[in-house]
Design a protein around this motif. Sequence first.
Motif, PDB file in Angstrom:
ATOM      1  N   GLY A  76       0.827  -1.194   0.000  1.00 50.03           N
ATOM      2  CA  GLY A  76       0.000   0.000   0.000  1.00 50.03           C
ATOM      3  C   GLY A  76       0.859   1.240   0.000  1.00 50.03           C
ATOM      4  N   ILE A  77       0.188   2.368   0.166  1.00 52.07           N
ATOM      5  CA  ILE A  77       0.858   3.656   0.256  1.00 52.07           C
ATOM      6  C   ILE A  77       0.312   4.357   1.488  1.00 52.07           C
ATOM      7  CG2 ILE A  77      -0.789   4.788  -1.300  1.00 52.07           C
ATOM      8  CD1 ILE A  77       1.676   6.448  -2.314  1.00 52.07           C
ATOM      9  N   SER A  78       1.194   5.004   2.231  1.00 49.88           N
ATOM     10  CA  SER A  78       0.796   5.682   3.462  1.00 49.88           C
ATOM     11  C   SER A  78       1.307   7.114   3.451  1.00 49.88           C
ATOM     12  CB  SER A  78       1.365   4.957   4.684  1.00 49.88           C
ATOM     13  OG  SER A  78       0.854   3.651   4.777  1.00 49.88           O
ATOM     14  N   ARG A  79       0.588   7.979   4.177  1.00 56.64           N
ATOM     15  CA  ARG A  79       0.974   9.382   4.319  1.00 56.64           C
ATOM     16  C   ARG A  79       0.799   9.773   5.779  1.00 56.64           C
ATOM     17  NH1 ARG A  79      -0.378  14.813   1.263  1.00 56.64           N
ATOM     18  NH2 ARG A  79      -0.427  16.212   3.047  1.00 56.64           N
ATOM     19  N   TYR A  80       1.831  10.416   6.329  1.00 61.14           N
ATOM     20  CA  TYR A  80       1.779  10.919   7.694  1.00 61.14           C
ATOM     21  C   TYR A  80       2.126  12.394   7.661  1.00 61.14           C
ATOM     22  CZ  TYR A  80       1.518   6.052   8.974  1.00 61.14           C
ATOM     23  OH  TYR A  80       1.119   4.744   9.076  1.00 61.14           O
ATOM     24  N   ASP A  81       1.185  13.245   8.092  1.00 61.97           N
ATOM     25  CA  ASP A  81       1.347  14.690   7.991  1.00 61.97           C
ATOM     26  C   ASP A  81       2.229  15.290   9.078  1.00 61.97           C
ATOM     27  OD1 ASP A  81      -0.216  14.992   5.689  1.00 61.97           O
ATOM     28  OD2 ASP A  81      -2.055  15.012   6.869  1.00 61.97           O
ATOM     29  N   ALA A  82       2.147  14.762  10.280  1.00 63.17           N
ATOM     30  CA  ALA A  82       2.806  15.418  11.412  1.00 63.17           C
ATOM     31  C   ALA A  82       4.227  14.932  11.633  1.00 63.17           C
ATOM     32  CB  ALA A  82       1.987  15.178  12.679  1.00 63.17           C
ATOM     33  N   PRO A  83       5.187  15.855  11.796  1.00 62.03           N
ATOM     34  CA  PRO A  83       6.524  15.435  12.204  1.00 62.03           C
ATOM     35  C   PRO A  83       6.433  14.695  13.539  1.00 62.03           C
ATOM     36  CG  PRO A  83       6.552  17.715  11.493  1.00 62.03           C
ATOM     37  CD  PRO A  83       5.106  17.300  11.579  1.00 62.03           C
ATOM     38  N   GLY A  84       7.249  13.684  13.703  1.00 61.01           N
ATOM     39  CA  GLY A  84       7.222  12.896  14.926  1.00 61.01           C
ATOM     40  C   GLY A  84       6.255  11.730  14.880  1.00 61.01           C
ATOM     41  N   HIS A  85       5.488  11.613  13.783  1.00 59.02           N
ATOM     42  CA  HIS A  85       4.558  10.483  13.684  1.00 59.02           C
ATOM     43  C   HIS A  85       5.344   9.189  13.536  1.00 59.02           C
ATOM     44  CE1 HIS A  85       0.737   8.490  12.939  1.00 59.02           C
ATOM     45  NE2 HIS A  85       1.475   7.699  12.183  1.00 59.02           N
ATOM     46  N   ARG A  86       4.956   8.196  14.319  1.00 59.26           N
ATOM     47  CA  ARG A  86       5.589   6.873  14.319  1.00 59.26           C
ATOM     48  C   ARG A  86       4.597   5.890  13.728  1.00 59.26           C
ATOM     49  NH1 ARG A  86       6.636   2.664  18.227  1.00 59.26           N
ATOM     50  NH2 ARG A  86       8.845   2.137  18.247  1.00 59.26           N
ATOM     51  N   THR A  87       5.061   5.002  12.874  1.00 64.21           N
ATOM     52  CA  THR A  87       4.137   4.131  12.151  1.00 64.21           C
ATOM     53  C   THR A  87       3.390   3.133  13.023  1.00 64.21           C
ATOM     54  OG1 THR A  87       6.007   2.693  11.569  1.00 64.21           O
ATOM     55  CG2 THR A  87       5.295   4.303   9.915  1.00 64.21           C
ATOM     56  N   HIS A  88       3.888   2.846  14.217  1.00 65.31           N
ATOM     57  CA  HIS A  88       3.200   1.937  15.132  1.00 65.31           C
ATOM     58  C   HIS A  88       3.373   2.465  16.545  1.00 65.31           C
ATOM     59  CE1 HIS A  88       4.764  -0.347  11.653  1.00 65.31           C
ATOM     60  NE2 HIS A  88       3.508  -0.732  11.591  1.00 65.31           N
ATOM     61  N   PRO A  89       2.440   2.188  17.443  1.00 65.63           N
ATOM     62  CA  PRO A  89       2.580   2.686  18.823  1.00 65.63           C
ATOM     63  C   PRO A  89       3.919   2.280  19.439  1.00 65.63           C
ATOM     64  CG  PRO A  89       0.402   1.744  18.492  1.00 65.63           C
ATOM     65  CD  PRO A  89       1.192   1.443  17.247  1.00 65.63           C
ATOM     66  N   GLU A  90       4.445   3.169  20.278  1.00 74.38           N
ATOM     67  CA  GLU A  90       5.775   2.970  20.852  1.00 74.38           C
ATOM     68  C   GLU A  90       5.902   1.657  21.616  1.00 74.38           C
ATOM     69  OE1 GLU A  90       9.149   5.797  22.725  1.00 74.38           O
ATOM     70  OE2 GLU A  90       7.434   6.574  21.642  1.00 74.38           O
TER      71      GLU A  90
END
Length: 118
Positions: free
Chosen positions: A32-46
């Motif tokens: 797929g394709i993903s987009r994350y707008d916010a700096p600091g966004h992590r792809t999965h919970p810490e």
Amino acid sequence: MRKLSLADLPDGGTPATLAAIGQGWGPVQRGGISRYDAPGHRTHPESDVHVHDVPEIFTIVQGAGVLELDGVAETRFAAGDLLIIEPGENHHLVSDGDVPLVFTWMHLSPVDAGSTSV
């Protein structure tokens, strides 16, 4: 984990290139394709451990960040990079660029007994 640049691909990323990157594995199983707008966004919970039993290939289309691998955030990436995550590696992408992070992801499939990889 391996990191390549799109410039490292001899033929611009054809299916033959994907086969070479994922040598020993079958064709793309899902992606797929993903987009994350916010700096600091992590792809999965810490708190999550995120691993697969097949390789995953990320192509960074836009933005920049750092790859956390097995709990260590040390691999920088930017648009034009390919990240090849090996089976069993705990991985997370963290955006830190000035523009949204956009990337594709692909899970390769296991090769069935008696068949050949692509």
